[in-house]
Design a protein around this motif. Sequence first.
Motif, PDB file in Angstrom:
ATOM      1  N   THR A  78       0.819  -1.218   0.000  1.00  0.00           N
ATOM      2  CA  THR A  78       0.000   0.000   0.000  1.00  0.00           C
ATOM      3  C   THR A  78       0.851   1.266   0.000  1.00  0.00           C
ATOM      4  O   THR A  78       0.654   2.161  -0.828  1.00  0.00           O
ATOM      5  CB  THR A  78      -0.971  -0.011   1.193  1.00  0.00           C
ATOM      6  OG1 THR A  78      -1.762  -1.191   1.125  1.00  0.00           O
ATOM      7  CG2 THR A  78      -1.867   1.207   1.188  1.00  0.00           C
ATOM      8  N   ILE A  81       3.077   1.532  -3.237  1.00  0.00           N
ATOM      9  CA  ILE A  81       2.260   1.895  -4.397  1.00  0.00           C
ATOM     10  C   ILE A  81       1.992   3.396  -4.393  1.00  0.00           C
ATOM     11  O   ILE A  81       2.107   4.065  -5.427  1.00  0.00           O
ATOM     12  CB  ILE A  81       0.945   1.073  -4.422  1.00  0.00           C
ATOM     13  CG1 ILE A  81       1.258  -0.379  -4.770  1.00  0.00           C
ATOM     14  CG2 ILE A  81      -0.064   1.661  -5.399  1.00  0.00           C
ATOM     15  CD1 ILE A  81       0.099  -1.340  -4.566  1.00  0.00           C
ATOM     16  N   ALA A  82       1.683   3.935  -3.213  1.00  0.00           N
ATOM     17  CA  ALA A  82       1.427   5.378  -3.106  1.00  0.00           C
ATOM     18  C   ALA A  82       2.695   6.179  -3.408  1.00  0.00           C
ATOM     19  O   ALA A  82       2.656   7.168  -4.138  1.00  0.00           O
ATOM     20  CB  ALA A  82       0.900   5.718  -1.715  1.00  0.00           C
ATOM     21  N   LYS A  85       3.543   6.182  -7.009  1.00  0.00           N
ATOM     22  CA  LYS A  85       2.495   6.844  -7.800  1.00  0.00           C
ATOM     23  C   LYS A  85       1.997   5.960  -8.944  1.00  0.00           C
ATOM     24  O   LYS A  85       1.907   6.383 -10.097  1.00  0.00           O
ATOM     25  CB  LYS A  85       2.978   8.195  -8.307  1.00  0.00           C
ATOM     26  CG  LYS A  85       3.302   9.151  -7.183  1.00  0.00           C
ATOM     27  CD  LYS A  85       3.782  10.471  -7.696  1.00  0.00           C
ATOM     28  CE  LYS A  85       4.120  11.344  -6.483  1.00  0.00           C
ATOM     29  NZ  LYS A  85       4.736  12.575  -6.828  1.00  0.00           N
ATOM     30  N   VAL A  86       1.708   4.701  -8.579  1.00  0.00           N
ATOM     31  CA  VAL A  86       1.089   3.763  -9.521  1.00  0.00           C
ATOM     32  C   VAL A  86      -0.251   3.332  -8.933  1.00  0.00           C
ATOM     33  O   VAL A  86      -0.507   3.540  -7.745  1.00  0.00           O
ATOM     34  CB  VAL A  86       1.999   2.536  -9.805  1.00  0.00           C
ATOM     35  CG1 VAL A  86       3.263   2.959 -10.532  1.00  0.00           C
ATOM     36  CG2 VAL A  86       2.328   1.778  -8.543  1.00  0.00           C
ATOM     37  N   GLU A  87      -1.083   2.718  -9.755  1.00  0.00           N
ATOM     38  CA  GLU A  87      -2.438   2.404  -9.302  1.00  0.00           C
ATOM     39  C   GLU A  87      -2.598   1.023  -8.670  1.00  0.00           C
ATOM     40  O   GLU A  87      -3.610   0.752  -8.047  1.00  0.00           O
ATOM     41  CB  GLU A  87      -3.440   2.576 -10.460  1.00  0.00           C
ATOM     42  CG  GLU A  87      -3.300   1.580 -11.601  1.00  0.00           C
ATOM     43  CD  GLU A  87      -2.213   1.947 -12.611  1.00  0.00           C
ATOM     44  OE1 GLU A  87      -1.987   1.127 -13.515  1.00  0.00           O
ATOM     45  OE2 GLU A  87      -1.563   2.995 -12.486  1.00  0.00           O
ATOM     46  N   SER A  88      -1.634   0.118  -8.825  1.00  0.00           N
ATOM     47  CA  SER A  88      -1.826  -1.242  -8.320  1.00  0.00           C
ATOM     48  C   SER A  88      -0.496  -1.954  -8.096  1.00  0.00           C
ATOM     49  O   SER A  88       0.554  -1.491  -8.548  1.00  0.00           O
ATOM     50  CB  SER A  88      -2.660  -2.061  -9.309  1.00  0.00           C
ATOM     51  OG  SER A  88      -1.927  -2.237 -10.514  1.00  0.00           O
ATOM     52  N   CYS A  89      -0.586  -3.089  -7.455  1.00  0.00           N
ATOM     53  CA  CYS A  89       0.584  -3.953  -7.256  1.00  0.00           C
ATOM     54  C   CYS A  89       1.146  -4.386  -8.614  1.00  0.00           C
ATOM     55  O   CYS A  89       2.355  -4.372  -8.826  1.00  0.00           O
ATOM     56  CB  CYS A  89       0.186  -5.166  -6.431  1.00  0.00           C
ATOM     57  SG  CYS A  89       1.486  -6.399  -6.210  1.00  0.00           S
ATOM     58  N   ALA A  91       0.977  -2.852 -11.498  1.00  0.00           N
ATOM     59  CA  ALA A  91       1.668  -1.724 -12.135  1.00  0.00           C
ATOM     60  C   ALA A  91       3.012  -1.461 -11.457  1.00  0.00           C
ATOM     61  O   ALA A  91       3.990  -1.099 -12.117  1.00  0.00           O
ATOM     62  CB  ALA A  91       0.788  -0.475 -12.080  1.00  0.00           C
ATOM     63  N   LYS A  95       6.622  -1.726 -13.477  1.00  0.00           N
ATOM     64  CA  LYS A  95       7.476  -0.547 -13.537  1.00  0.00           C
ATOM     65  C   LYS A  95       8.814  -0.762 -12.809  1.00  0.00           C
ATOM     66  O   LYS A  95       9.781  -0.042 -13.051  1.00  0.00           O
ATOM     67  CB  LYS A  95       6.723   0.623 -12.890  1.00  0.00           C
ATOM     68  CG  LYS A  95       7.399   1.941 -12.978  1.00  0.00           C
ATOM     69  CD  LYS A  95       6.513   3.020 -12.342  1.00  0.00           C
ATOM     70  CE  LYS A  95       7.225   4.348 -12.341  1.00  0.00           C
ATOM     71  NZ  LYS A  95       6.394   5.401 -11.774  1.00  0.00           N
TER      72      LYS A  95
END
Length: 151
Positions: A78, A81-82, A85-89, A91, A95
């Motif tokens: 969590t 990810i924040a 600055k990605v939307e999901s695990c 992603a 990346k």
Amino acid sequence: MLPNATPRRLLAAAVVCCALPLSACGRDEARVAPPVPPAAQGPSDAEQVRDVAKAITQAYADEDYARLCAQFAPGTFTEVIALAKVESCEALFAKAPTFSAPSPQQIDRADARIRGDRATLIFDEKGVEPFTLRRIDGRWQIANDADIGEG
């Protein structure tokens, strides 16, 4: 036919003769259950922990980020990810830079330390970070708070 033997008496005698041996067999079978083969008991906790580690390394090698992320306990990434600055695990891993994952042989040789619903898979090789896991709803998942030391 026997003297004084009616069909009813013959039937009763036949039932008694057959029922006694059959009932004795049934009692013996009920008392002595066959042993359950080890394979039917399912994999041990240590094997399950190793299976999760292997699933993660294989999913990463296959770039199957959905399967990879399914091996992690909810909320594990969590904060990361924040920060990323990605939307999901998924992603996050897509990346992420590549990393060297342990081989299946290294995972098989690793020391699985299990206490209750927490486990750590510790590798003999230097530079290979331990995997920490928690059992959640009966399933082992990678978690970042399952630190188990010796003792």
